[in-house]
Design a protein around this motif. Structure first.
Motif, PDB file in Angstrom:
ATOM      1  N   VAL A 162       8.855 -34.833  43.823  1.00  0.00           N
ATOM      2  CA  VAL A 162       9.092 -35.580  45.064  1.00  0.00           C
ATOM      3  C   VAL A 162      10.448 -36.266  45.090  1.00  0.00           C
ATOM      4  O   VAL A 162      10.868 -36.780  46.136  1.00  0.00           O
ATOM      5  CB  VAL A 162       7.974 -36.623  45.310  1.00  0.00           C
ATOM      6  N   HIS A 163      11.140 -36.297  43.946  1.00  0.00           N
ATOM      7  CA  HIS A 163      12.464 -36.933  43.921  1.00  0.00           C
ATOM      8  C   HIS A 163      13.252 -36.400  42.735  1.00  0.00           C
ATOM      9  O   HIS A 163      12.703 -36.156  41.662  1.00  0.00           O
ATOM     10  CB  HIS A 163      12.341 -38.455  43.806  1.00  0.00           C
ATOM     11  N   PHE A 175       2.368 -27.597  41.467  1.00  0.00           N
ATOM     12  CA  PHE A 175       2.591 -26.866  42.707  1.00  0.00           C
ATOM     13  C   PHE A 175       4.080 -26.524  42.855  1.00  0.00           C
ATOM     14  O   PHE A 175       4.894 -27.395  43.195  1.00  0.00           O
ATOM     15  CB  PHE A 175       2.142 -27.696  43.912  1.00  0.00           C
ATOM     16  N   ASP A 176       4.430 -25.274  42.566  1.00  0.00           N
ATOM     17  CA  ASP A 176       5.799 -24.788  42.777  1.00  0.00           C
ATOM     18  C   ASP A 176       6.853 -25.718  42.179  1.00  0.00           C
ATOM     19  O   ASP A 176       7.873 -26.020  42.795  1.00  0.00           O
ATOM     20  CB  ASP A 176       6.079 -24.597  44.272  1.00  0.00           C
ATOM     21  N   VAL A 177       6.601 -26.175  40.958  1.00  0.00           N
ATOM     22  CA  VAL A 177       7.543 -27.082  40.300  1.00  0.00           C
ATOM     23  C   VAL A 177       8.821 -26.329  39.944  1.00  0.00           C
ATOM     24  O   VAL A 177       8.782 -25.233  39.372  1.00  0.00           O
ATOM     25  CB  VAL A 177       6.899 -27.699  39.038  1.00  0.00           C
ATOM     26  N   GLY A 178       9.943 -26.921  40.298  1.00  0.00           N
ATOM     27  CA  GLY A 178      11.242 -26.372  39.952  1.00  0.00           C
ATOM     28  C   GLY A 178      12.156 -27.460  39.418  1.00  0.00           C
ATOM     29  O   GLY A 178      12.176 -28.571  39.952  1.00  0.00           O
ATOM     30  N   LEU A 179      12.869 -27.153  38.362  1.00  0.00           N
ATOM     31  CA  LEU A 179      13.813 -28.119  37.797  1.00  0.00           C
ATOM     32  C   LEU A 179      14.832 -27.361  36.957  1.00  0.00           C
ATOM     33  O   LEU A 179      14.648 -26.194  36.629  1.00  0.00           O
ATOM     34  CB  LEU A 179      13.101 -29.189  36.969  1.00  0.00           C
ATOM     35  N   HIS A 180      15.910 -28.049  36.633  1.00  0.00           N
ATOM     36  CA  HIS A 180      16.911 -27.460  35.744  1.00  0.00           C
ATOM     37  C   HIS A 180      17.404 -28.525  34.788  1.00  0.00           C
ATOM     38  O   HIS A 180      17.402 -29.729  35.103  1.00  0.00           O
ATOM     39  CB  HIS A 180      18.089 -26.878  36.543  1.00  0.00           C
ATOM     40  N   ARG A 208      19.368 -48.467  40.395  1.00  0.00           N
ATOM     41  CA  ARG A 208      19.902 -49.242  41.525  1.00  0.00           C
ATOM     42  C   ARG A 208      19.002 -49.197  42.755  1.00  0.00           C
ATOM     43  O   ARG A 208      19.345 -49.799  43.768  1.00  0.00           O
ATOM     44  CB  ARG A 208      21.295 -48.717  41.895  1.00  0.00           C
ATOM     45  N   SER A 209      17.862 -48.489  42.655  1.00  0.00           N
ATOM     46  CA  SER A 209      17.017 -48.311  43.842  1.00  0.00           C
ATOM     47  C   SER A 209      15.573 -48.697  43.532  1.00  0.00           C
ATOM     48  O   SER A 209      14.704 -47.822  43.344  1.00  0.00           O
ATOM     49  CB  SER A 209      17.072 -46.858  44.309  1.00  0.00           C
ATOM     50  N   PRO A 210      15.282 -50.002  43.477  1.00  0.00           N
ATOM     51  CA  PRO A 210      13.902 -50.419  43.193  1.00  0.00           C
ATOM     52  C   PRO A 210      12.903 -49.916  44.222  1.00  0.00           C
ATOM     53  O   PRO A 210      11.717 -49.793  43.923  1.00  0.00           O
ATOM     54  CB  PRO A 210      13.984 -51.952  43.204  1.00  0.00           C
ATOM     55  N   ASP A 211      13.380 -49.589  45.437  1.00  0.00           N
ATOM     56  CA  ASP A 211      12.457 -49.066  46.453  1.00  0.00           C
ATOM     57  C   ASP A 211      11.904 -47.707  46.045  1.00  0.00           C
ATOM     58  O   ASP A 211      10.743 -47.388  46.315  1.00  0.00           O
ATOM     59  CB  ASP A 211      13.154 -48.968  47.810  1.00  0.00           C
ATOM     60  N   ILE A 212      12.741 -46.875  45.381  1.00  0.00           N
ATOM     61  CA  ILE A 212      12.276 -45.570  44.909  1.00  0.00           C
ATOM     62  C   ILE A 212      11.222 -45.754  43.829  1.00  0.00           C
ATOM     63  O   ILE A 212      10.180 -45.089  43.826  1.00  0.00           O
ATOM     64  CB  ILE A 212      13.446 -44.726  44.372  1.00  0.00           C
ATOM     65  N   VAL A 213      11.486 -46.675  42.916  1.00  0.00           N
ATOM     66  CA  VAL A 213      10.538 -46.958  41.849  1.00  0.00           C
ATOM     67  C   VAL A 213       9.223 -47.442  42.437  1.00  0.00           C
ATOM     68  O   VAL A 213       8.133 -46.976  42.055  1.00  0.00           O
ATOM     69  CB  VAL A 213      11.113 -47.998  40.869  1.00  0.00           C
ATOM     70  N   GLU A 214       9.296 -48.358  43.393  1.00  0.00           N
ATOM     71  CA  GLU A 214       8.085 -48.909  43.988  1.00  0.00           C
ATOM     72  C   GLU A 214       7.308 -47.843  44.747  1.00  0.00           C
ATOM     73  O   GLU A 214       6.076 -47.763  44.661  1.00  0.00           O
ATOM     74  CB  GLU A 214       8.452 -50.062  44.922  1.00  0.00           C
ATOM     75  N   ARG A 215       8.015 -47.002  45.479  1.00  0.00           N
ATOM     76  CA  ARG A 215       7.359 -45.993  46.323  1.00  0.00           C
ATOM     77  C   ARG A 215       6.643 -44.937  45.485  1.00  0.00           C
ATOM     78  O   ARG A 215       5.521 -44.543  45.778  1.00  0.00           O
ATOM     79  CB  ARG A 215       8.382 -45.328  47.235  1.00  0.00           C
ATOM     80  N   HIS A 216       7.300 -44.486  44.426  1.00  0.00           N
ATOM     81  CA  HIS A 216       6.763 -43.372  43.673  1.00  0.00           C
ATOM     82  C   HIS A 216       6.053 -43.767  42.369  1.00  0.00           C
ATOM     83  O   HIS A 216       5.258 -42.976  41.841  1.00  0.00           O
ATOM     84  CB  HIS A 216       7.870 -42.373  43.343  1.00  0.00           C
ATOM     85  N   LEU A 217       6.374 -44.939  41.838  1.00  0.00           N
ATOM     86  CA  LEU A 217       5.839 -45.308  40.527  1.00  0.00           C
ATOM     87  C   LEU A 217       5.024 -46.586  40.556  1.00  0.00           C
ATOM     88  O   LEU A 217       4.376 -46.924  39.570  1.00  0.00           O
ATOM     89  CB  LEU A 217       6.996 -45.471  39.519  1.00  0.00           C
ATOM     90  N   GLY A 218       5.075 -47.320  41.668  1.00  0.00           N
ATOM     91  CA  GLY A 218       4.329 -48.571  41.759  1.00  0.00           C
ATOM     92  C   GLY A 218       2.826 -48.324  41.749  1.00  0.00           C
ATOM     93  O   GLY A 218       2.346 -47.288  42.194  1.00  0.00           O
TER      94      GLY A 218
END
Length: 232
Positions: free
Chosen positions: A211-212, A20-25, A221-231
């Motif tokens: 999403v990120h 869905f409307d994926v964008g990256l560089h 340094r951000s285990p919360d990001i890992v948990e939220r999106h990859l847990g």
């Protein structure tokens, strides 16, 4: 302009909307990882960049050239190489025949000895058929076959999956060597530690959406990001 610029990518499997409307560089000489749970759209993103899946809408620009909608062989000639998760080597051909065949239509190419210097095991097995190689050796051959075409960017889809830890270590070292030499890489991989050891930047996909985006260091340094999106 970035080496690779992707905007508004929408891809489908039949009637199922996957991206869905994926964008990256991706900048030149950069290693970028795509992370996400199973089914998030990571492999479909790589296949859409390479033309294995044809996006319905969106733009894929490599080094100033629009590639969206082109066939895979034309995208390969433009300087992109995809190393598929299933490797897709020619089982009945020898290691060296696989490499030589891949190089035949390349505008520029690595000499065989450069591939063998990166993967000495392939030189030892140069006369062995694809069916006689171990999983790790097949992965080395799949990566070597992409590199011999001297691509501007390499897309690696799950290169460490199912391999013994010692083989993963050797492949990570080879990818580090490639990155240090300036090879641009986009990596999809479930092995988070190996991925974050290689990547400069990370995109996280969820249900076909980005999403990120952030640096690999910030993810570490951000285990919360890992948990939220990859847990799980």
């Amino acid at each position: 302009m970035s080496l690779l610029e992707v905007r508004g990518l929408n891809s489908y499997y039949g009637d199922s909307h996957i991206l869905f409307d994926v964008g990256l560089h991706v900048e030149k000489n950069e290693v970028v990882a795509l992370l996400g749970r199973n089914g998030a759209g990571k492999s479909t993103t790589l296949k859409s960049l390479m033309g294995v899946v044809t996006p319905r809408t969106g733009s894929v620009v490599l080094d100033g050239v629009e590639l969206a909608g082109r066939k895979s062989h034309a995208i390969a000639r433009a300087g992109m190489q995809l190393v598929h998760e299933e490797r897709r080597i020619f089982a009945s051909l020898s290691v060296e025949e696989n490499l030589v065949l891949a190089s035949l239509t390349a505008p520029d190419r690595w000499p065989l000895e450069r591939v063998y210097a990166m993967f000495p095991r392939l030189k030892e097995r140069r006369e062995s058929r694809g069916t006689d190689l171990s999983g790790g050796e097949q992965q080395m051959l799949a990566i070597g076959r992409a590199l011999i075409r001297q691509p501007k960017i390499v897309l690696l889809d799950e290169p460490f999956e199912g391999l013994a830890p010692v083989i993963v270590r050797d492949l990570v070292d080879a990818c580090r060597e490639l990155a240090a030499a300036g090879q641009t890489i986009v990596l999809v991989e479930q092995n988070l530690a190996a991925t974050l050891a290689l990547a400069d930047r990370v995109y996280i996909l969820n249900n076909g959406h980005i999403v990120h985006e952030g640096s690999a260091e910030a993810i570490r340094r951000s285990p919360d990001i890992v948990e939220r999106h990859l847990g799980v």
